[in-house]
Design an enzyme around this catalytic site. Structure first.
Site, PDB file in Angstrom:
ATOM      1  N   LYS A   1     -10.130  -4.123  19.441  1.00 17.67           N
ATOM      2  CA  LYS A   1      -8.695  -4.351  19.645  1.00 17.67           C
ATOM      3  C   LYS A   1      -8.255  -3.923  21.048  1.00 17.67           C
ATOM      4  CE  LYS A   1      -7.783  -4.049  14.672  1.00 17.67           C
ATOM      5  NZ  LYS A   1      -6.807  -3.860  13.615  1.00 17.67           N
TER       6      LYS A   1
ATOM      7  N   LYS B   1       9.917 -16.435 -10.721  1.00 18.20           N
ATOM      8  CA  LYS B   1       9.105 -15.359 -11.287  1.00 18.20           C
ATOM      9  C   LYS B   1       7.916 -15.955 -12.054  1.00 18.20           C
ATOM     10  CE  LYS B   1       9.468 -11.475 -14.344  1.00 18.20           C
ATOM     11  NZ  LYS B   1      10.107 -10.998 -15.530  1.00 18.20           N
TER      12      LYS B   1
ATOM     13  N   LYS C   1     -13.278  -0.435  16.170  1.00 17.76           N
ATOM     14  CA  LYS C   1     -11.904  -0.991  16.179  1.00 17.76           C
ATOM     15  C   LYS C   1     -11.261  -0.816  17.546  1.00 17.76           C
ATOM     16  CE  LYS C   1     -10.926  -0.431  11.335  1.00 17.76           C
ATOM     17  NZ  LYS C   1     -10.353   0.380  10.291  1.00 17.76           N
TER      18      LYS C   1
ATOM     19  N   ASN D   1       0.855  -1.194   0.000  1.00 16.92           N
ATOM     20  CA  ASN D   1       0.000   0.000   0.000  1.00 16.92           C
ATOM     21  C   ASN D   1       0.889   1.242   0.000  1.00 16.92           C
ATOM     22  OD1 ASN D   1       0.492   0.954   2.837  1.00 16.92           O
ATOM     23  ND2 ASN D   1      -0.227  -1.117   3.248  1.00 16.92           N
TER      24      ASN D   1
ATOM     25  N   PHE E   1      -4.280   3.235  14.853  1.00 16.75           N
ATOM     26  CA  PHE E   1      -4.570   4.244  13.825  1.00 16.75           C
ATOM     27  C   PHE E   1      -5.560   3.627  12.855  1.00 16.75           C
ATOM     28  CE2 PHE E   1      -1.431   7.567  14.659  1.00 16.75           C
ATOM     29  CZ  PHE E   1      -0.707   6.926  15.662  1.00 16.75           C
TER      30      PHE E   1
ATOM     31  N   ASP F   1      -3.794  -6.516   5.286  1.00 15.14           N
ATOM     32  CA  ASP F   1      -4.694  -7.493   5.902  1.00 15.14           C
ATOM     33  C   ASP F   1      -4.600  -8.859   5.224  1.00 15.14           C
ATOM     34  OD1 ASP F   1      -5.740  -5.776   7.812  1.00 15.14           O
ATOM     35  OD2 ASP F   1      -7.150  -4.904   6.367  1.00 15.14           O
TER      36      ASP F   1
HETATM   37  N1  CTP Z   1      -3.363  -3.455  12.189  1.00 14.09           N
HETATM   38  C1  CTP Z   1      -2.564  -4.496  12.613  1.00 14.09           C
HETATM   39  N2  CTP Z   1      -2.501  -5.652  11.900  1.00 14.09           N
HETATM   40  C2  CTP Z   1      -3.228  -5.793  10.773  1.00 14.09           C
HETATM   41  C3  CTP Z   1      -4.048  -4.738  10.325  1.00 14.09           C
HETATM   42  C4  CTP Z   1      -4.077  -3.568  11.056  1.00 14.09           C
HETATM   43  O1  CTP Z   1      -1.899  -4.362  13.646  1.00 14.09           O
HETATM   44  N3  CTP Z   1      -3.143  -6.926  10.097  1.00 14.09           N
HETATM   45  C5  CTP Z   1      -3.414  -2.216  12.979  1.00 14.09           C
HETATM   46  C6  CTP Z   1      -3.004  -0.973  12.220  1.00 14.09           C
HETATM   47  O2  CTP Z   1      -1.632  -0.708  12.355  1.00 14.09           O
HETATM   48  C7  CTP Z   1      -3.829   0.123  12.888  1.00 14.09           C
HETATM   49  C8  CTP Z   1      -5.074  -0.598  13.352  1.00 14.09           C
HETATM   50  O3  CTP Z   1      -4.738  -1.991  13.362  1.00 14.09           O
HETATM   51  O4  CTP Z   1      -3.185   0.686  14.017  1.00 14.09           O
HETATM   52  C9  CTP Z   1      -6.279  -0.392  12.491  1.00 14.09           C
HETATM   53  O5  CTP Z   1      -5.958  -0.700  11.166  1.00 14.09           O
HETATM   54  P1  CTP Z   1      -7.023  -0.757   9.977  1.00 14.09           P
HETATM   55  O6  CTP Z   1      -6.360  -1.332   8.795  1.00 14.09           O
HETATM   56  O7  CTP Z   1      -7.712   0.549   9.827  1.00 14.09           O
HETATM   57  O8  CTP Z   1      -8.053  -1.749  10.601  1.00 14.09           O
HETATM   58  P2  CTP Z   1      -8.499  -3.175  10.241  1.00 14.09           P
HETATM   59  O9  CTP Z   1      -8.765  -3.814  11.560  1.00 14.09           O
HETATM   60  O10 CTP Z   1      -7.486  -3.826   9.350  1.00 14.09           O
HETATM   61  O11 CTP Z   1      -9.882  -2.953   9.529  1.00 14.09           O
HETATM   62  P3  CTP Z   1     -10.301  -2.601   8.013  1.00 14.09           P
HETATM   63  O12 CTP Z   1      -9.081  -2.715   7.152  1.00 14.09           O
HETATM   64  O13 CTP Z   1     -11.330  -3.621   7.723  1.00 14.09           O
HETATM   65  O14 CTP Z   1     -10.854  -1.224   8.064  1.00 14.09           O
END
Ligand code: CTP
Length: 404
Positions: free
Chosen positions: A341, A289, A337, A210, A323, A279
């Protein structure tokens, strides 16, 4: 006023960012500093000395041997006068001269003669900055105790995108203020920070990731360090320089980030999880490759560990800050969240707002705390925002120590 009676000698070099130095002078004076300016000849091609003379109410120094103004060793007088020399913008040429002990113009001579600390804010084209000779010069100067305000990443005057921009003058003032004592309210605390993207490889040369720039996490690391914390920064691949005085651990994949954070989590007082962790990752990684074919290929992506969720299960006294990026129902989704969490606080922004996007130097966020307090902050630089986030996290940490 945080710089009352501080004597700051500003050296301006030939670089398009020299126009920002004028604003820097105004901000320093607003903070109560006494400011004098010295310029290289090429700086005078970009901004007229009169601009700085008007802003400082003093002559600008640029000639070693001026015909009509001064007699005596004015380079030594100025060097002795200053509490701090700030070279901003510092051109590649000036950095090379300082690193090599060359004193062939007014600015480099004063820097050589000075007993006061010297703070350098490099600004130049990315390729110049990344040139190995430049990098060796920077390392040498850092080893010798020169202080730095690191350049930021963004679009440069030459229309390239990369590292080399002079930071916002307000951010340079923040670093100068910290240099003079600033706050040390985080001293004794161990702060663990994650930053940047994670990268999941499909084959040896391709990956999914990303566009996180890491700027928020690096700003947190810089400010936490300046406020006295012991900082460990676990960083995905980004184009940023680590702030001086912190421990940086470089990782690529989500599982490497998870491993590094797990190793340091037990001993930390605060976790600031600013990384954009992927995720999903491919179920299998091809050893070779993947070859092109006319047929569509199917990628099976499987969920990766949620690092923050996992760590929250092992939490003892750590303050945990998450975040979130949300493009709809921003506060409701972020609060969900925070609860799921088990966080103490979540910082949420909507990347669709101008100035709050991934690569921006600014951000506009809402902070939601576990006790239900929530406040929306105005648009500000990531460095300023880092201070606000640290203020809130510190407040939670003090409260929980008090109650516990
Ligand atoms: N985070 C994490 N591990 C992951 C995904 C996210 O530790 N695999 C952490 C990020 O660093 C951030 C927080 O979780 O501090 C929220 O991340 P976000 O991507 O917004 O939340 P998700 O729970 O992944 O939800 P979604 O993508 O469905 O919005």
């Amino acid at each position: 006023m945080r710089l009352t009676n501080r004597k700051i000698l500003l050296g301006v070099c030939g670089c398009i960012a020299a126009y920002k130095s004028a604003y820097l002078v105004r901000l320093l004076r607003q903070e109560g500093a006494e400011v004098r300016v010295m310029m290289t000849r090429s700086a005078g091609e970009f901004v007229a000395p009169l601009t700085f003379e008007t802003l400082t109410d003093h002559p600008v120094y640029s000639e070693m041997f001026p015909k009509d103004r001064y007699f005596g060793t004015h380079h030594i007088d100025l060097a002795e006068w200053s509490d701090l020399i700030v070279v901003a913008p510092a051109s590649g040429n000036m950095i090379g001269k300082i690193a090599s002990g060359i004193a062939d113009d007014f600015v480099s001579t004063v820097v050589m003669a000075s007993q006061s600390p010297v703070m350098i804010s490099p600004s130049m084209n990315t390729h110049m900055y990344e040139n190995p000779i430049m990098q060796a010069n920077l390392r040498k100067l850092k080893d010798l105790g020169y202080r730095f305000v690191e350049p930021t990443v963004g679009e440069l005057a030459c229309k390239t995108y990369g590292v080399g921009r002079l930071p916002d003058p307000q951010d340079i003032v923040t670093v100068i203020t910290s240099h003079f004592g600033g706050q040390s309210d985080l001293s004794g605390l161990k702060v663990l920070i994650s930053a940047g993207p994670t990268v999941e490889y499909l084959d040896p040369v391709r990956y999914i990731s990303n566009p996180s720039s890491g700027k928020m996490g690096y700003a947190l690391a810089e400010r936490a360090r300046a406020r006295g914390a012991e900082v460990t920064l676990v960083s995905g691949p980004v184009a940023l320089e680590a702030p001086a005085g912190i421990t940086r651990i470089d990782v690529e994949s989500g599982s490497q980030m998870r491993q590094a954070l797990r190793e340091h989590f037990d001993r930390c007082d605060m976790l600031l999880m600013a990384a954009a962790v992927g995720d999903y990752g491919p179920e299998t990684v091809s050893e070779h490759k993947i070859k092109k074919s006319a047929q569509p290929i199917q990628l099976k992506l499987v969920p990766k560990a949620d690092i923050l969720l996992e760590l929250s299960r092992d939490k003892s006294a750590q303050v945990m800050v998450g975040f979130a990026l949300e493009t709809e129902d921003v506060v409701a989704n972020a609060s969900e969240k925070l609860n799921r969490k088990k966080l103490d606080m979540i910082v949420v922004n909507n990347p669709k707002i101008t100035g709050a996007a991934f690569k921006s130097d600014t951000n506009q966020v809402t902070i939601i705390e576990a006790d239900g307090n929530s406040y929306e902050l105005p648009m500000m630089s990531k460095l300023e925002l880092a201070d606000k986030i640290l203020d809130s996290a510190l407040k939670i940490s003090i409260k929980s120590k008090h109650n516990g």
